[in-house]
Design a protein around this motif. Structure first.
Motif: not given
Ligand SMILES: [Zn+2]
Length: 479
Positions: A380-398
């Protein structure tokens, strides 16, 4: 983005909300019902916000939903900004009212009226009040959670002895919004100042946090306003200083709304449906017996033990022992965005293991039965962090910084249409002239999101006129 792609994203969004059973439409246009799972997401967001408001000295209060028309006339910018979207009550008990009453779009006026009574001396300051309420802004084009005629929100209204303290409050609340949206909703945001044309009606300065959705459009996820003495002057909110002088108070207001639910869906959802960050998921873990489990009572016994152990740790868990097939259950809980699924069948039991499946990952992980509870908690903790990281990567790309002129912006948009990608946002220079901002919007539908506090690049010249840039500004299409 091409119209086709845009329509596809909207259909996906509505489809996802409906399959996850978050809301329903009603016969009142633009007014939706929040079903229990939709409302519970809001409750978790609310709890996270409310806790931080109280930690910083704020208290909750409640004010009336109906506001007399003359209150709106007192602050000129405020009425101009809000009058087109106000619904009015004109009669009651079969009689015309002497004065129309508006359904509140926000409560500065009612609260200003009351604060002028509540605040008499420097000893009464600061006033730090928040309200959780519904508000109305009549909308022609609506989209569940993102833009509705009635929505739920919180509005903070504070009054201070001087400008410095009021400005510190404005920034403090913006920082709280950013922290909650990033750490609880797993949505990265850019914080910054709104341009004058995008300011709240009646504010001196408006600050916002802006989030990028998966179609590249922006959602203004929270705003905090320094109102100066404008509302204090309009409503005569004065206090007696230590030196026995009458001074106007400096006020702030700040708000976040059920738009945040829409943002969570648009940022994290995927082809299979909703994906919820564990901290706000109504169900965080679902336990599913698989295989011929009914013939083997030890399976449900083991799952009951895990269930009880997770409950004891305040984890929101459900056991799905209904008689539907495992495949049906997997699909249903995925549509609802439940972060972690735990499977246990006869073969797993023989091997003393369970299978864990995080909603956003492809692979299942086999975990020893006696470690199951710890591993679920960790996941649950790692997924919480992973979702933020994925969203950050998406935002950085765009998030693009290579655009310096209007022609380049048009080319960037044309290229993205040709390649069937999203245009995202561009950081561009701006001279400070409203006309330049308006012209970019006319030509491209890109509006200013905010002037970021921490821009990723320097900008020398205005995107429209080419004169010296005063600011680096995020431009993008927005909801
Ligand atoms: Zn310019």
């Amino acid at each position: 983005m091409s119209n086709k792609r845009e329509n596809e994203f909207t259909s996906w969004y509505i489809d996802t909300i409906q399959k996850a059973d978050l809301m329903d439409y009603t016969p009142v246009r633009g007014c939706i019902a929040f079903k229990p799972d939709g409302f519970e997401i809001w409750e978790h967001i609310k709890d996270a916000m409310d806790k931080r408001f109280k930690e910083t000295g704020h208290r909750n209060a409640y004010f009336p939903m109906l506001i007399p028309e003359n209150f709106f006339q007192k602050e000129k910018d405020h009425i101009e900004g809000f009058s087109p979207e106000l619904p009015w009550v004109t009669e009651a008990a079969g009689e015309q009212l002497e004065e129309r009453l508006a359904l509140r779009p926000t409560s500065e006026t009612m609260i200003g009226h009351l604060y002028s009574d509540w605040i008499k001396s420097y000893r009464d300051l600061p006033v730090l009040i928040n309200q959780w309420a519904n508000v109305f802004r009549w909308e022609k084009r609506t989209l569940p959670f993102i833009r509705t005629s009635e929505f739920l929100w919180q509005e903070g209204h504070t009054a201070h002895a001087d400008e410095q303290e009021a400005r510190e409050e404005t920034m403090q609340m913006l920082a709280i919004y950013k922290e909650v949206v990033e750490n609880v909703l797993a949505i990265p945001v850019y914080d910054g100042e709104k341009t004058p044309s995008e300011r709240f009606a009646g504010a001196v300065d408006t600050f916002s946090i802006e989030a990028m959705m998966q179609d590249g459009k922006a959602v203004q996820a929270g705003t905090s306003h320094y109102l100066g003495t404008k509302f204090a002057e309009a409503f005569d909110i004065k206090y007696l200083t230590k030196e026995n002088k009458h001074e106007f108070v400096h006020t702030t207001s700040w708000g976040t709304s059920t738009r945040l639910i829409g943002s969570v869906i648009m940022v994290h959802g995927d082809e299979q449906g909703l994906v919820l960050p564990p901290k706000i998921a109504p169900t965080q873990v679902v336990l599913v017996p698989v295989g011929p489990w009914k013939k083997n009572p030890a399976i449900v016994e083991k799952l009951d033990e895990i269930f009880a152990a997770l409950k004891a740790k305040d984890i929101r868990v459900r056991l799905d022992d209904s008689d539907r097939s495992p495949g049906f259950k997997f699909n249903e809980w995925e549509l609802k965005g439940v972060p972690v699924r735990v499977e246990l069948g006869p073969r797993d039991l023989d091997q003393d293991q369970v299978l864990l499946k995080a909603r956003d990952e492809e692979e299942k992980i086999a975990v020893q039965l006696d470690e199951a509870v710890t591993r679920i908690e960790e996941e649950l903790e790692t997924m919480q962090t992973r979702l933020l990281e994925k969203a950050k990567a998406f935002r950085a790309k765009h998030s693009h910084t290579h655009v310096d002129t209007l022609e380049q912006l048009k080319q960037h948009i044309a290229d993205s249409e040709e390649n069937d990608t999203i245009p995202g946002w561009v950081l561009a220079g701006w001279c400070g002239d409203d006309d330049c901002e308006a012209h970019v919007q006319e030509e491209t539908k890109f509006t200013t999101r905010n002037i970021p506090f921490d821009p990723p690049a320097e900008k020398e010249t205005c995107i429209n006129c080419g004169k010296e840039a005063k600011h680096a500004v995020w431009f993008g299409r927005a909801y």
